[in-house]
Design a protein around this motif. Sequence first.
Motif, mmCIF file in Angstrom:
data_model
loop_
_atom_site.group_PDB
_atom_site.id
_atom_site.type_symbol
_atom_site.label_atom_id
_atom_site.label_comp_id
_atom_site.label_asym_id
_atom_site.label_seq_id
_atom_site.Cartn_x
_atom_site.Cartn_y
_atom_site.Cartn_z
ATOM 1 N N ASP A 284 139.674 45.608 64.149
ATOM 2 C CA ASP A 284 139.876 45.888 62.718
ATOM 3 C C ASP A 284 140.718 44.815 62.021
ATOM 4 N N ARG A 285 141.183 43.835 62.780
ATOM 5 C CA ARG A 285 141.908 42.691 62.218
ATOM 6 C C ARG A 285 140.945 41.570 61.805
ATOM 7 N N ILE A 286 139.658 41.701 62.192
ATOM 8 C CA ILE A 286 138.724 40.571 62.063
ATOM 9 C C ILE A 286 137.858 40.676 60.808
ATOM 10 N N ILE A 287 137.771 39.548 60.107
ATOM 11 C CA ILE A 287 136.905 39.366 58.934
ATOM 12 C C ILE A 287 135.927 38.256 59.340
ATOM 13 N N VAL A 288 134.658 38.367 58.958
ATOM 14 C CA VAL A 288 133.716 37.287 59.294
ATOM 15 C C VAL A 288 133.222 36.607 58.015
ATOM 16 N N ASP A 289 132.962 35.298 58.137
ATOM 17 C CA ASP A 289 132.544 34.482 56.988
ATOM 18 C C ASP A 289 131.433 33.547 57.461
ATOM 19 N N PRO A 290 130.266 33.571 56.802
ATOM 20 C CA PRO A 290 129.150 32.727 57.265
ATOM 21 C C PRO A 290 129.343 31.237 57.025
ATOM 22 N N GLY A 291 130.451 30.839 56.408
ATOM 23 C CA GLY A 291 130.748 29.400 56.272
ATOM 24 C C GLY A 291 129.723 28.653 55.438
ATOM 25 N N ALA B 95 126.770 41.297 57.811
ATOM 26 C CA ALA B 95 127.471 42.582 57.664
ATOM 27 C C ALA B 95 127.206 43.491 58.873
ATOM 28 N N ALA B 96 126.022 43.322 59.491
ATOM 29 C CA ALA B 96 125.667 44.163 60.639
ATOM 30 C C ALA B 96 126.577 43.907 61.849
ATOM 31 N N LEU B 97 127.358 42.828 61.795
ATOM 32 C CA LEU B 97 128.328 42.600 62.885
ATOM 33 C C LEU B 97 129.411 43.681 62.865
#
Length: 269
Positions: free
Chosen positions: A167-174, A195-197
């Motif tokens: 829950d600390r992780i944010i993802v960014d497609p760069g 988002a499905a990650l």
Amino acid sequence: MTLIWGILNITPDSFSDGGRYTDPATAIAHAHELRAQGAAIIDVGGESTRPGSVRVDPAVEQARVVPIIEALTDAGIATSIDTLNASTAVAAVRAGTRIVNDVSGGLADERMLPAVAELDADIAIGHWRGPSDDMYARAQYARAAREVASELRDRVSAAAVAGIAPDRIIVDPGIGFAKTAEQNWEVLRGTDEIAALGHRVLIGTSRKRFLVDALGTAAPDEQPTIPRRDLATAVTSALAARAGAWAVRVHDVASTRDALAVVGAWDGA
Ligand code: PMM
């Protein structure tokens, strides 16, 4: 409601705002302005990642960002630290930052993920294939959105192995990192795959070159000016919000705030 990250680049060479905020008082005033316009987070950076940029000594980077983060923390303004260096992430969190924004997702500095695991901080993990100086050589994909999602999943796993809570992780497609203009659009079109990650999704299109390519030129001698880039950014940020982005990272907060307000009205929020 999608959050806005306002960009504060304290660098002499970032591509659209390089050199404007190297004076601390000017930088702090600009952060207050972004905050008043609606930014939830001020993303502070002391090293440019623009194509062709050269690396900065982490000590120089820290001297640029730490005093600003301290001042913004004292003023009650939430910040993130845009850095590739673990030592800068640690210094920034000690100065009050709660989010480490690493466009390389821990690949540029192997100490990054273990360092963040030790900190009381979230991390934004960017999709990255290598340093800015030759990243376009790595822009090879059969299915861009799917490959970006899969490579992000690998970095999320590495973060978990290092001890960072999910829950600390944010993802960014760069967007713009080792991607051609068409690949950037393909990745944005596939935001649902990112988002499905199952993590919060951050998207940064602000003023990037591929927007200029899409705008073309209105008149033969008309250059794509900053206001036109900001309008294109507001539109992509609104579309990213519709596609489920948790936050968008922008230079011009006011235009994106208005675009997101329109999305909210359309959605009856
Ligand atoms: N892009 C840039 C810098 N930092 N951070 C995240 N999380 N996502 C991005 O897309 C991103 C970033 C490059 O743009 P700038 O030089 O205008 O800051």
